[in-house]
Design a protein around this motif. Structure first.
Motif, PDB file in Angstrom:
ATOM      1  N   THR A 174       0.858  -1.361   0.369  1.00 16.57           N
ATOM      2  CA  THR A 174      -0.230  -0.177  -0.196  1.00 16.57           C
ATOM      3  C   THR A 174       0.630   0.979   0.061  1.00 16.57           C
ATOM      4  O   THR A 174       2.127   0.968   0.534  1.00 16.57           O
ATOM      5  N   GLY A 175       0.971   2.021  -1.063  1.00 18.09           N
ATOM      6  CA  GLY A 175       1.636   3.279  -1.104  1.00 18.09           C
ATOM      7  C   GLY A 175       3.258   3.208  -1.823  1.00 18.09           C
ATOM      8  O   GLY A 175       3.660   4.043  -1.878  1.00 18.09           O
ATOM      9  N   ALA A 176       3.363   1.497  -2.181  1.00 16.67           N
ATOM     10  CA  ALA A 176       4.634   2.156  -2.119  1.00 16.67           C
ATOM     11  C   ALA A 176       5.292   2.761  -3.532  1.00 16.67           C
ATOM     12  O   ALA A 176       4.260   2.240  -4.223  1.00 16.67           O
TER      13      ALA A 176
ATOM     14  N   GLY B  39      -3.076   2.695  -2.792  1.00 17.91           N
ATOM     15  CA  GLY B  39      -2.912   4.355  -2.192  1.00 17.91           C
ATOM     16  C   GLY B  39      -1.359   4.776  -3.124  1.00 17.91           C
ATOM     17  O   GLY B  39      -1.337   4.426  -4.434  1.00 17.91           O
ATOM     18  N   SER B  40      -1.249   5.633  -2.197  1.00 19.05           N
ATOM     19  CA  SER B  40       0.290   6.289  -2.660  1.00 19.05           C
ATOM     20  C   SER B  40       1.008   6.656  -1.753  1.00 19.05           C
ATOM     21  O   SER B  40       0.772   6.651  -0.812  1.00 19.05           O
TER      22      SER B  40
ATOM     23  N   ILE C   6       3.197   9.491  -5.728  1.00 23.37           N
ATOM     24  CA  ILE C   6       2.952   8.917  -6.530  1.00 23.37           C
ATOM     25  C   ILE C   6       2.147   7.086  -6.071  1.00 23.37           C
ATOM     26  O   ILE C   6       2.194   6.293  -5.256  1.00 23.37           O
ATOM     27  N   ASP C   7       1.034   6.911  -7.326  1.00 19.27           N
ATOM     28  CA  ASP C   7       0.362   6.333  -6.633  1.00 19.27           C
ATOM     29  C   ASP C   7       0.392   4.517  -7.539  1.00 19.27           C
ATOM     30  O   ASP C   7       1.383   4.655  -8.319  1.00 19.27           O
ATOM     31  N   THR C   8       0.575   3.786  -6.278  1.00 15.42           N
ATOM     32  CA  THR C   8       1.004   2.334  -6.234  1.00 15.42           C
ATOM     33  C   THR C   8       0.521   1.875  -8.050  1.00 15.42           C
ATOM     34  O   THR C   8       1.891   1.395  -8.880  1.00 15.42           O
ATOM     35  N   ARG C   9      -0.313   1.830  -7.963  1.00 12.24           N
ATOM     36  CA  ARG C   9      -0.055   1.257  -9.021  1.00 12.24           C
ATOM     37  C   ARG C   9      -0.465   2.523 -10.916  1.00 12.24           C
ATOM     38  O   ARG C   9       0.392   1.343 -11.359  1.00 12.24           O
ATOM     39  N   ASP C  10       0.629   2.815 -10.507  1.00 13.89           N
ATOM     40  CA  ASP C  10       0.461   4.282 -11.261  1.00 13.89           C
ATOM     41  C   ASP C  10       1.950   3.890 -12.387  1.00 13.89           C
ATOM     42  O   ASP C  10       2.752   2.745 -12.978  1.00 13.89           O
TER      43      ASP C  10
END
Length: 165
Positions: A126-128, A149-150, A156-160
């Motif tokens: 989460t948030g990494a 998360g960011s 930076i968004d983790t998924r991005d």
């Protein structure tokens, strides 16, 4: 001509007898720490500056690296079961072939990190921030399933950062 030859000789002699600080260890930077092949279970490195430290082939089960500065660290072929890396900065680290089992990577910065052949079983990301990390496609696919998360430090968004679709 003789004066130039004498000056060259004396300069060479001085360099050999009194080497420049660049040749030796700088007084401004400590040498990198080495924990290779070490048993580090339950050690507390939280908040410490461990830039370029080496943790290759180390057992780091239950080790606490929360908010540690691990930029450029080498953690190749190590075991990190239930390790706490919450908020740690691992930018430019080499973390290949590491077994992250139930580890906390939440809010960690893993930008430009080499993570090839590492496993992530039961991890919290989460948030990494994985911006420009070098990973296998299968790793990215698995992490995208749990990414959310960011990062509080980079925004930076983790998924991005993983390039999730």
């Amino acid at each position: 001509m003789r004066l130039r030859l004498l000056a060259t000789f004396l300069l060479t002699l001085c360099i050999l007898i009194f080497p420049l600080p660049a040749w030796g260890q700088s007084k401004y930077y400590a040498p990198p720490l080495s924990f290779s092949n070490a048993e580090l279970t339950r050690r507390d490195f939280s908040g410490q500056v461990l830039r370029a430290a080496e943790f290759s082939n180390a057992n780091m089960d239950l080790t606490n690296f929360s908010k540690a500065d691990l930029r450029g660290a080498i953690m190749s072929a190590s075991v990190m079961t239930q390790a706490n890396l919450h908020g740690a900065n691992l930018t430019n680290a080499m973390i290949d072939q590491v077994k992250f089992t139930n580890a906390d990577l939440s809010d960690a910065i893993l930008a430009e990190t080499i993570l090839l052949r590492s496993t992530f079983e039961g991890v919290d990301i989460t948030g990494a921030d994985f911006t420009d990390a070098i990973m296998d496609g299968a790793q990215i696919k698995e992490l995208c399933k749990i990414a959310s998360g960011s990062n509080s430090q980079t925004g930076i968004d983790t998924r991005d950062s993983l390039g999730c679709r």
